[in-house]
Design a protein around this motif. Structure first.
Motif, PDB file in Angstrom:
ATOM      1  N   VAL A   3      81.153 -28.617 -82.541  1.00 54.29           N
ATOM      2  CA  VAL A   3      80.301 -28.587 -81.352  1.00 54.29           C
ATOM      3  C   VAL A   3      79.481 -29.875 -81.282  1.00 54.29           C
ATOM      4  N   TYR A   5      76.223 -31.561 -79.577  1.00 53.64           N
ATOM      5  CA  TYR A   5      74.999 -31.064 -78.936  1.00 53.64           C
ATOM      6  C   TYR A   5      73.967 -32.178 -78.783  1.00 53.64           C
ATOM      7  N   ASP A   6      73.096 -31.991 -77.803  1.00 53.25           N
ATOM      8  CA  ASP A   6      71.902 -32.818 -77.629  1.00 53.25           C
ATOM      9  C   ASP A   6      70.687 -31.951 -77.906  1.00 53.25           C
ATOM     10  N   ARG A  81      71.489 -36.501 -81.045  1.00 54.20           N
ATOM     11  CA  ARG A  81      72.837 -36.091 -80.651  1.00 54.20           C
ATOM     12  C   ARG A  81      73.633 -35.913 -81.938  1.00 54.20           C
ATOM     13  N   HIS A  84      78.112 -30.449 -84.906  1.00 52.15           N
ATOM     14  CA  HIS A  84      77.828 -29.278 -85.741  1.00 52.15           C
ATOM     15  C   HIS A  84      79.152 -28.603 -86.060  1.00 52.15           C
ATOM     16  N   TYR A 209      70.621 -22.575 -82.230  1.00 55.10           N
ATOM     17  CA  TYR A 209      71.355 -22.796 -80.979  1.00 55.10           C
ATOM     18  C   TYR A 209      71.853 -21.457 -80.465  1.00 55.10           C
ATOM     19  N   SER A 211      74.098 -19.937 -77.329  1.00 53.04           N
ATOM     20  CA  SER A 211      74.957 -20.284 -76.199  1.00 53.04           C
ATOM     21  C   SER A 211      74.450 -19.675 -74.891  1.00 53.04           C
ATOM     22  N   ASP A 214      72.700 -21.989 -72.437  1.00 50.10           N
ATOM     23  CA  ASP A 214      73.477 -22.836 -71.532  1.00 50.10           C
ATOM     24  C   ASP A 214      73.559 -22.222 -70.138  1.00 50.10           C
ATOM     25  N   ILE A 289      68.124 -27.335 -76.758  1.00 54.75           N
ATOM     26  CA  ILE A 289      69.405 -27.683 -77.380  1.00 54.75           C
ATOM     27  C   ILE A 289      70.491 -27.439 -76.339  1.00 54.75           C
ATOM     28  N   ARG A 290      71.252 -28.471 -76.037  1.00 49.58           N
ATOM     29  CA  ARG A 290      72.283 -28.380 -75.001  1.00 49.58           C
ATOM     30  C   ARG A 290      73.640 -28.730 -75.590  1.00 49.58           C
ATOM     31  N   LYS A 291      74.586 -27.822 -75.438  1.00 53.86           N
ATOM     32  CA  LYS A 291      75.937 -28.092 -75.914  1.00 53.86           C
ATOM     33  C   LYS A 291      76.667 -28.963 -74.910  1.00 53.86           C
TER      34      LYS A 291
END
Length: 301
Positions: A3, A5-6, A81, A84, A209, A211, A214, A289-291
């Protein structure tokens, strides 16, 4: 699957009048290893500062920040950035025979390396933590993985998650008495209980994190913020993650930042300021946290 992520972690301190600042210590940057890799990072402040990085005694990434100007507001912004890789299920790591039942049998070399994580740190004046720990190995209920699962489930099923703004971590005895706490309190209770059963355990600070974020929702307790859980050393499997707040032992949800013998060693941000005590107006913390996608998808972006 990997994954990408930011992560953005912003901490803001506010004051009624300009104050001066002493050195601050920040533990924001995730650690690498087999669970992930940092692609880029930055640590910025809203006023001029000097930042130096060190690796502490437990190989955590620590930033020290010095300031030369007073201000009414102090803002720390950490951006990362990363990749993971996730935490494999424990079924993928068969335990050594000496680790399958409690007490786990560590070799002399392991004991020497792990002794600091085996010795209880918190006091237990009334013996309540020791008694609670022993309740999980009564009779022939001594299969290691079962003990760990039962203890994690007990915390999840019988304690009430209670967020609070005050700093610090409750003692394990207090968490049992109140039957409530934060993720830090849950992890600390399980660590100190397991240490009294002979396990080597360490406190983990990081991010959760989820999901669901999102899609603009919150699905797990503690998501979208700093988070805490624990790792237990099991011969044959190594350091294994246990998150009693969400009953997580594997997957992509836990992003590790730092490890410690006790929670006070890995407070995300500490420091000092000088001025009238009445000038302090409070603080705000925002974590996002953005995927960006999985690795194959990300390569096509």
């Amino acid at each position: 699957m990997t994954v990408i992520y930011d992560l953005e972690h912003i901490t803001t301190y506010r004051y009624a009048n300009p104050v001066t600042f002493g050195e601050h210590r920040a533990i924001f940057l995730p650690s690498g290893g087999y669970v992930g890799r940092i692609l880029s990072y930055s640590l910025e402040t809203n006023i001029p500062s000097k930042v130096r990085w060190i690796m502490d005694t437990l190989s955590n990434n620590v930033a020290f920040i010095e300031f030369s100007e007073p201000a009414k507001e102090l803002i720390f912004t950490c951006r990362v950035r990363g990749e993971h890789f996730g935490i494999p299920a424990i079924a993928d790591f068969p335990l050594d025979a000496r680790a399958k039942e409690v007490p786990v049998q560590y070799t002399p070399d392991e004991w020497l390396d792990l002794s600091t994580f085996m010795r209880p740190h918190a006091e237990d004046p009334d013996g309540s933590v020791a008694a609670w720990a022993k309740s999980f190995v009564i009779g022939d209920q001594d299969v290691t993985l079962d003990v760990l699962e039962r203890m994690m489930d007990k915390i999840w099923n019988t304690l009430t998650y209670q967020a609070r703004e005050t700093e610090g971590t409750q003692s394990p005895g207090e968490t049992l008495r109140l039957k409530s706490g934060t993720c830090r309190d849950y992890a600390w209770l399980m660590i100190e209980a397991l240490r009294r059963l002979g396990f080597a355990c360490r406190f983990v600070s990081g991010y959760l994190y989820d999901s669901a974020l999102d899609g603009g929702e919150v699905g797990m307790t503690g998501s979208g913020a700093t988070h805490a859980w624990l790792q237990v050393y099991l011969p044959g499997a190594g350091w294994r993650a246990y998150d009693p707040t969400n009953r997580i032992t594997a997957g992509y949800d836990l992003i590790r930042v730092a490890i410690a013998r006790h929670p006070a060693q890995v407070i995300p941000l500490t420091g000092s300021w000088f001025g009238d005590a009445k000038d302090y107006l409070g603080m705000d913390v925002k974590v996002s946290i953005r995927k960006l996608g999985t690795l194959p998808e990300f390569e096509q972006i």
